[in-house]
Design an enzyme around this catalytic site. Structure first.
Site, short mmCIF file in Angstrom:
data_model
loop_
_atom_site.label_atom_id
_atom_site.label_comp_id
_atom_site.label_asym_id
_atom_site.label_seq_id
_atom_site.Cartn_x
_atom_site.Cartn_y
_atom_site.Cartn_z
N ASN A 40 0.74 -1.14 -0.12
CA ASN A 40 -0.27 -0.04 -0.11
C ASN A 40 0.76 1.32 0.07
OD1 ASN A 40 -2.85 -1.51 0.23
ND2 ASN A 40 -1.81 -1.67 2.66
N HIS A 126 -13.38 -2.03 7.21
CA HIS A 126 -12.79 -3.03 7.35
C HIS A 126 -12.48 -3.72 8.64
CE1 HIS A 126 -8.35 -3.46 9.32
NE2 HIS A 126 -8.36 -3.28 7.13
N GLU A 173 -15.99 3.95 4.64
CA GLU A 173 -14.42 4.04 4.04
C GLU A 173 -14.43 5.03 3.12
OE1 GLU A 173 -12.12 -0.02 3.47
OE2 GLU A 173 -13.07 -0.72 5.15
N SER A 177 -10.51 -0.87 0.91
CA SER A 177 -9.19 -1.58 1.07
C SER A 177 -9.32 -2.58 0.01
CB SER A 177 -9.33 -1.72 1.97
OG SER A 177 -10.23 -2.72 2.78
N ASP A 202 -13.13 5.60 7.37
CA ASP A 202 -12.02 5.33 7.28
C ASP A 202 -11.11 6.12 5.98
OD1 ASP A 202 -9.38 4.30 7.49
OD2 ASP A 202 -10.52 2.49 8.59
N HIS A 205 -6.86 4.52 2.81
CA HIS A 205 -6.42 4.42 1.30
C HIS A 205 -6.62 5.60 0.30
CE1 HIS A 205 -5.43 -0.35 1.94
NE2 HIS A 205 -6.32 -0.28 2.76
N LYS A 236 0.42 3.68 5.14
CA LYS A 236 0.25 3.34 3.83
C LYS A 236 0.76 4.13 3.00
CE LYS A 236 -2.76 0.09 4.97
NZ LYS A 236 -4.82 0.11 5.98
C1 LIG Z 1 -4.97 -1.15 6.97
C2 LIG Z 1 -5.85 -0.19 7.23
C3 LIG Z 1 -6.26 0.34 8.62
C4 LIG Z 1 -5.34 -0.75 9.95
O1 LIG Z 1 -3.98 0.94 9.56
P1 LIG Z 1 -3.01 0.46 9.92
O2 LIG Z 1 -1.83 1.63 10.54
O3 LIG Z 1 -2.39 -0.69 9.44
O4 LIG Z 1 -3.25 -0.95 11.46
C5 LIG Z 1 -7.33 0.87 8.50
N1 LIG Z 1 -8.04 0.88 8.41
C6 LIG Z 1 -8.45 0.37 7.11
C7 LIG Z 1 -9.20 0.43 5.59
C8 LIG Z 1 -6.78 -0.53 6.08
O5 LIG Z 1 -7.06 -0.73 5.48
#
Ligand SMILES: *Cc1c(COP(=O)(O)O)cnc(C)c1O
Length: 380
Positions: A40, A126, A173, A177, A202, A205, A236
Site C-alpha cells: 500500500n 475494515h 471508508e 481497501s 476511514d 487508502h 500506507k
Molecule cells: C490498513 C487499514 C487500517 C489499519 O491501519 P494500520 O495502520 O495498518 O493498523 C484501517 N482501515 C483500513 C481501511 C485499512 O485498510
C-alpha cells in the site's frame, strides 16, 4: 477440549490457509527482482531518502523508545508537531495519533459510543471498524455496500423507534481497501445531517492519494468540514506506521480521556513521529502532488482508462473460488509479479480475488507487462 491442530486442519481444508512469506521490499520492486503489486506504498515513500533521513534525525534527537504512555511521561514535541500538521491538512481543530490505524479505531469508537447508542456500518468496512463497533457495546446495524437508500431507512427507523437521544455513528471508508471503489460521501453527509448522526470516514487508502494536499477523498471533494471523525493511517501512502483521528477540539479531549488504546499503550517512538511529520509535509508539497500525478498516470495505464481524478490505485480482479485466486496469484508470481490472493474473511465468501495495488514507484514497463499477464489469465 477442541485442539489447535484440528482447527488448523479445518482452515487448510477450506483453502483459507495463510502463512508469512519472508520479507519483500516495498515500492516498485522486491529485493529478489519481483515486481511488487501488493503493498500500500502508493507514493513510494516507504523508502524515500528524505523520510529515512528524518527518521535517523529523530533517533538522534529523541532516542528509541517513548518509555510510557503520553499521559504518564509527558508528550514529546514530535507527537505534538505531527498532530498539528495532520490537523492542518485535514482542516480540523486538532488531531490525535495512535500506534496504528487499528488502535485508532479500537480506541475511538468505544470512547464515543455505548450500550444505548447505534452504529451503522457499511458492509465492506475494515475489520478494525467492525471490531471497534462490537467492543463499544452499541447496537450495530449494517447497510449494503455504498447503499445510501438503505442507510437512510436505517437512520429513519432508529430515530422513529428510539427518539433523538441516542448517538448514531455512521462508519465507512473513503476508498474501500479490497474493492478500490469510493463511498458516496456527499449523499451520506446529507443523510447524517438530516438525522442528526455523526460520521466516521476511514481514509486509510485515501490519505496521500487524493486531495490537493493529499488530505484524502474528503479534501478532494471539499467535505472535510462535514465529517466529525476523519480517520487515517501513516502506514500506507505515508510509508511509516501509526493511526490518527482528526476532528474537533472537544472530540480530541474526549479521546485523550477515554480512548483506552491511547491511554493504556506506550506512545509510539517519537523518532517515528518526527519522520511522519516529514512524510505528511512531503505529501502536501509540490513533490507530493507530482507523485500523486504519477500515481494517477500509472493507475490509468493498468486500468486502461482515460485520466480522471477519482480513479483509485486498488484494482480487484474477482475470481470467485479460493483455489482460482490462489492459482492466479501463483501464476503471476511465476511471471515475476507479487499480487496477493485475498480470501474470506477479508472479503465475503465466493468473492476471492487478486488485489492489485498501484504505486507511483512502478515503472511503465512493469505496468504494461502486468496488464498483459492479466489478459492472459482472463483468456485461460
Ligand atoms: C490498513 C487499514 C487500517 C489499519 O491501519 P494500520 O495502520 O495498518 O493498523 C484501517 N482501515 C483500513 C481501511 C485499512 O485498510
Amino acid at each position: 477440549m477442541r485442539g489447535i491442530k484440528e482447527e488448523l486442519e479445518e482452515i487448510r481444508q477450506h483453502g483459507l490457509w495463510r502463512k508469512l512469506t519472508p520479507y519483500r521490499k516495498m515500492g516498485g520492486q522486491t529485493s529478489d527482482g519481483m515486481q511488487q503489486f501488493a503493498s500500500n506504498d502508493y507514493l513510494g515513500l516507504a523508502h524515500h531518502p528524505a523520510i529515512t533521513e528524518a527518521f535517523q534525525e529523530g533517533l538522534r534527537i529523541h532516542g528509541h523508545g517513548a518509555a510510557a504512555s503520553r499521559l504518564v511521561c509527558g508528550t514529546s514535541h514530535a507527537h505534538v508537531a505531527l498532530e498539528a500538521a495532520i490537523a492542518e491538512r485535514k482542516g480540523t481543530a486538532r488531531a490525535l495519533t495512535f500506534s496504528t490505524g487499528y488502535a485508532a479505531a479500537m480506541g475511538t469508537i468505544p470512547a464515543l459510543m455505548g450500550k444505548s447508542d447505534f452504529i451503522i456500518v457499511d458492509k465492506l468496512s475494515h475489520a478494525c471498524l467492525i471490531d471497534a463497533a462490537k467492543l463499544s457495546g452499541a447496537t450495530i446495524r449494517v447497510f449494503p455496500h455504498n447503499h445510501v437508500e438503505k442507510l437512510g431507512k436505517l437512520l429513519e427507523s432508529i430515530r422513529s423507534q428510539h427518539g433523538s437521544e441516542p448517538r448514531i455513528l455512521i462508519v465507512t471508508e473513503s476508498v474501500f481497501s479490497m474493492d478500490g471503489d469510493i463511498a458516496p460521501l456527499r449523499e451520506i453527509i446529507a443523510l447524517k445531517q438530516s438525522y442528526d448522526a455523526w460520521l466516521l470516514v476511514d481514509e486509510a487508502h485515501g490519505f496521500g492519494v487524493f486531495g490537493e494536499q493529499g488530505g484524502g477523498l474528503a479534501e478532494e471533494l471539499g467535505l472535510q468540514q462535514d465529517i466529525e471523525l476523519q480517520m487515517g493511517t501513516l502506514s500506507k501512502a505515508a510509508g511509516l506506521a501509526g493511526g490518527f483521528i482528526a476532528g474537533s477540539s472537544a472530540l480530541i479531549d474526549l479521546l485523550i480521556n477515554r480512548a483506552r488504546s491511547f491511554i493504556y499503550s506506550t506512545a509510539p517512538p517519537p523518532a517515528l513521529a518526527h519522520a511522519a511529520l516529514r512524510s505528511v509535509e512531503l505529501i502536501a508539497s509540490a513533490e507530493g502532488r507530482a507523485l500523486r500525478k504519477q500515481l494517477q498516470t500509472n493507475v490509468c495505464i493498468l486500468r486502461e482508462s482515460p485520466v480522471s481524478s477519482l480513479l483509485t490505485p486498488i484494482i480487484p480482479v474477482i475470481l470467485g473460488s479460493n483455489e482460482n485466486a490462489m492459482q492466479a496469484s501463483s501464476r503471476l508470481a511465476e511471471a515475476g509479479f507479487v499480487v496477493p490472493a485475498i480470501r474470506y474473511p477479508t472479503v465475503p465468501r465466493n468473492t476471492a480475488r487478486l488485489r492489485i495495488s498501484v504505486s507511483a514507484a512502478h515503472q511503465e514497463s512493469a505496468l504494461h507487462a502486468l496488464r498483459d499477464q492479466l489478459k492472459r489469465l482472463a483468456s485461460c
